[in-house]
Design a protein around this motif. Structure first.
Motif, mmCIF file in Angstrom:
data_model
loop_
_atom_site.group_PDB
_atom_site.id
_atom_site.type_symbol
_atom_site.label_atom_id
_atom_site.label_comp_id
_atom_site.label_asym_id
_atom_site.label_seq_id
_atom_site.Cartn_x
_atom_site.Cartn_y
_atom_site.Cartn_z
ATOM 1 N N HIS A 51 0.823 -1.220 0.000
ATOM 2 C CA HIS A 51 0.000 0.000 0.000
ATOM 3 C C HIS A 51 0.854 1.266 0.000
ATOM 4 O O HIS A 51 0.432 2.307 -0.498
ATOM 5 C CB HIS A 51 -0.930 -0.002 1.208
ATOM 6 C CG HIS A 51 -1.860 1.155 1.246
ATOM 7 N ND1 HIS A 51 -3.040 1.202 0.521
ATOM 8 C CD2 HIS A 51 -1.779 2.344 1.901
ATOM 9 C CE1 HIS A 51 -3.641 2.359 0.729
ATOM 10 N NE2 HIS A 51 -2.908 3.060 1.576
ATOM 11 N N VAL A 55 -1.399 0.659 6.897
ATOM 12 C CA VAL A 55 -2.753 0.329 6.450
ATOM 13 C C VAL A 55 -3.715 0.458 7.623
ATOM 14 O O VAL A 55 -3.513 -0.134 8.686
ATOM 15 C CB VAL A 55 -2.806 -1.090 5.852
ATOM 16 C CG1 VAL A 55 -4.228 -1.429 5.413
ATOM 17 C CG2 VAL A 55 -1.839 -1.202 4.686
ATOM 18 N N CYS A 58 -9.166 -2.383 5.307
ATOM 19 C CA CYS A 58 -9.145 -3.173 4.082
ATOM 20 C C CYS A 58 -10.469 -3.917 3.968
ATOM 21 O O CYS A 58 -11.146 -4.167 4.976
ATOM 22 C CB CYS A 58 -7.968 -4.146 4.043
ATOM 23 S SG CYS A 58 -8.000 -5.382 5.373
ATOM 24 N N SER A 69 -7.863 -1.020 -0.010
ATOM 25 C CA SER A 69 -7.116 -0.722 1.210
ATOM 26 C C SER A 69 -7.026 0.786 1.388
ATOM 27 O O SER A 69 -7.100 1.546 0.428
ATOM 28 C CB SER A 69 -5.705 -1.325 1.143
ATOM 29 O OG SER A 69 -4.981 -0.785 0.039
ATOM 30 N N LYS A 76 -6.626 2.617 -2.194
ATOM 31 C CA LYS A 76 -6.157 1.906 -3.391
ATOM 32 C C LYS A 76 -7.053 0.699 -3.657
ATOM 33 O O LYS A 76 -7.475 0.007 -2.730
ATOM 34 C CB LYS A 76 -4.704 1.467 -3.238
ATOM 35 C CG LYS A 76 -3.738 2.637 -3.122
ATOM 36 C CD LYS A 76 -2.281 2.204 -3.132
ATOM 37 C CE LYS A 76 -1.356 3.400 -3.082
ATOM 38 N NZ LYS A 76 0.079 3.011 -3.141
ATOM 39 N N TRP A 78 -7.336 -2.919 -5.735
ATOM 40 C CA TRP A 78 -6.401 -3.941 -6.206
ATOM 41 C C TRP A 78 -7.140 -5.084 -6.882
ATOM 42 O O TRP A 78 -8.272 -5.404 -6.526
ATOM 43 C CB TRP A 78 -5.595 -4.521 -5.035
ATOM 44 C CG TRP A 78 -4.899 -3.522 -4.186
ATOM 45 C CD1 TRP A 78 -5.409 -2.860 -3.114
ATOM 46 C CD2 TRP A 78 -3.540 -3.075 -4.324
ATOM 47 N NE1 TRP A 78 -4.465 -2.025 -2.562
ATOM 48 C CE2 TRP A 78 -3.308 -2.138 -3.287
ATOM 49 C CE3 TRP A 78 -2.504 -3.380 -5.205
ATOM 50 C CZ2 TRP A 78 -2.078 -1.504 -3.120
ATOM 51 C CZ3 TRP A 78 -1.277 -2.744 -5.035
ATOM 52 C CH2 TRP A 78 -1.070 -1.820 -4.012
#
Length: 345
Positions: A51, A55, A58, A69, A76, A78
């Protein structure tokens, strides 16, 4: 039941999330800047996502193939099956650390809370912010009911904020949409067959954009001399010309625009000032312009009869205005004496 696994985190594990579609998989986020996808069957890490910051939260989307996350001031998105490819999207709409994320009741929108006192809602099909709410203190947790009728936000001051909205027919709970594989044709063509709803704004693609005037085009390109010449050549009304002069003053470009002119380019400016300098709406700006012109060109007076004539007309116009103002002041003083003597105020 406790079991140690290989390839674990190197710092505090801040959050964890299960997969709605794959009961053997779960996600963890840590202060070591990584998000890890675990497979319960093997007991090992199936994917590691970097990340780039500690973090804080999530989650896995309903399909189980995409993860989200948050940490730092970024969120972000993913593809857990292609962790080495980097994030599919990076959302940087918060000013401080994003402390929490969650999905709404339909699974089609993402909510995020931050230490900047903001809660933001994103459309997962476009990753654009659709709503933003500001609270009195930093936000630590956020969530909604399955019907999206209540928004619940926990803040650092110990207050639990609950917002309620009426649920209508259009707000009925929908089944979460299945994730489309990123990069496929369906991914880029999604939403094209969806008819606009009653709350949607429809852009008229056939509407023509209003064309900028010539002087506005020059201002947009920082061509200040051309902008002033253009507005004088097109014989716009005095309000438009004065607004351009004010814009040049605001951009601190007036002296450079007026300097270095010849007889042909200086005459229109002087002529405009002579015609409008006594107008109360424009005199303040035009007197400032006249001062700059006098400072710039007083040393070359006598070299051009046309320019000398314009400066002389400007001098006479100002003298006449000063005398008129003096007469008005005397008249006002006399009237005040009369009113005072008669007892009128």
């Amino acid at each position: 039941y406790q079991r140690r696994v290989r390839g674990g985190h190197e710092d505090y594990v801040r959050c964890a999330a299960t997969s709605p579609s794959q009961p053997d998989s779960w996600l963890t986020g840590s202060y070591d800047h990584t998000v890890k996808l675990w497979d319960k069957r093997s007991g090992e890490v199936a994917a590691t996502l970097d990340h780039g910051a500690p973090v804080e939260g999530c989650l896995l989307l309903p399909s189980g193939s995409m993860a989200i996350s948050c940490g730092g001031n970024r969120i972000k998105v993913w593809d857990v099956h292609r962790p080495s490819g980097g994030p599919l999207a990076v959302l940087s709409n918060h000013q401080k650390t994003v402390s929490c994320i969650s999905l709404d009741g339909t699974g089609t929108r993402l909510l995020s809370g931050s230490l900047d006192h903001q809660v933001k809602m994103y459309d997962l099909s476009t990753y654009k912010v659709t709503h933003s709410i500001k609270y009195a203190s930093p936000v630590l947790s956020v969530g909604t009911t399955t019907s999206n009728s209540h928004l619940v936000v926990g803040c650092s001051d110990g207050v639990l904020n609950v917002r309620e909205r009426p649920v209508g027919k259009d707000d009925a709970v929908k089944r979460p949409i299945s994730a489309i594989k990123p990069g496929s044709f369906a991914y880029f063509a999604r939403g094209k067959n969806i008819a606009p709803g009653p709350r949607d704004s429809i852009a008229d693609s056939g509407a023509k954009r209003q064309k900028l005037s010539k002087y506005d085009q020059h201002l947009k390109k920082f061509q200040y001399t051309e902008a002033l010449d253009s507005v004088l050549e097109t014989r716009q009304n005095a309000e438009v010309v004065v607004s351009v002069l004010q814009e040049l003053f605001r951009r601190d470009a007036m002296k450079s625009v007026l300097s270095g002119r010849n007889e042909q380019t200086l005459a229109p400016i002087l002529g405009f000032i002579v015609r409008n300098v006594t107008d109360p709406k424009h005199c303040t700006v035009l007197v400032d312009v006249a001062h700059i012109l006098t400072d710039l060109y007083s040393s070359v007076l006598g070299m051009s009869p046309a320019i000398d004539n314009l400066f002389e007309r400007l001098r006479r116009r100002l003298q006449w205005e000063i005398k008129a103002q003096e007469q008005y002041m005397k008249l006002q003083g006399a009237m005040e004496c009369i009113f005072s003597a008669s007892g009128l105020e």
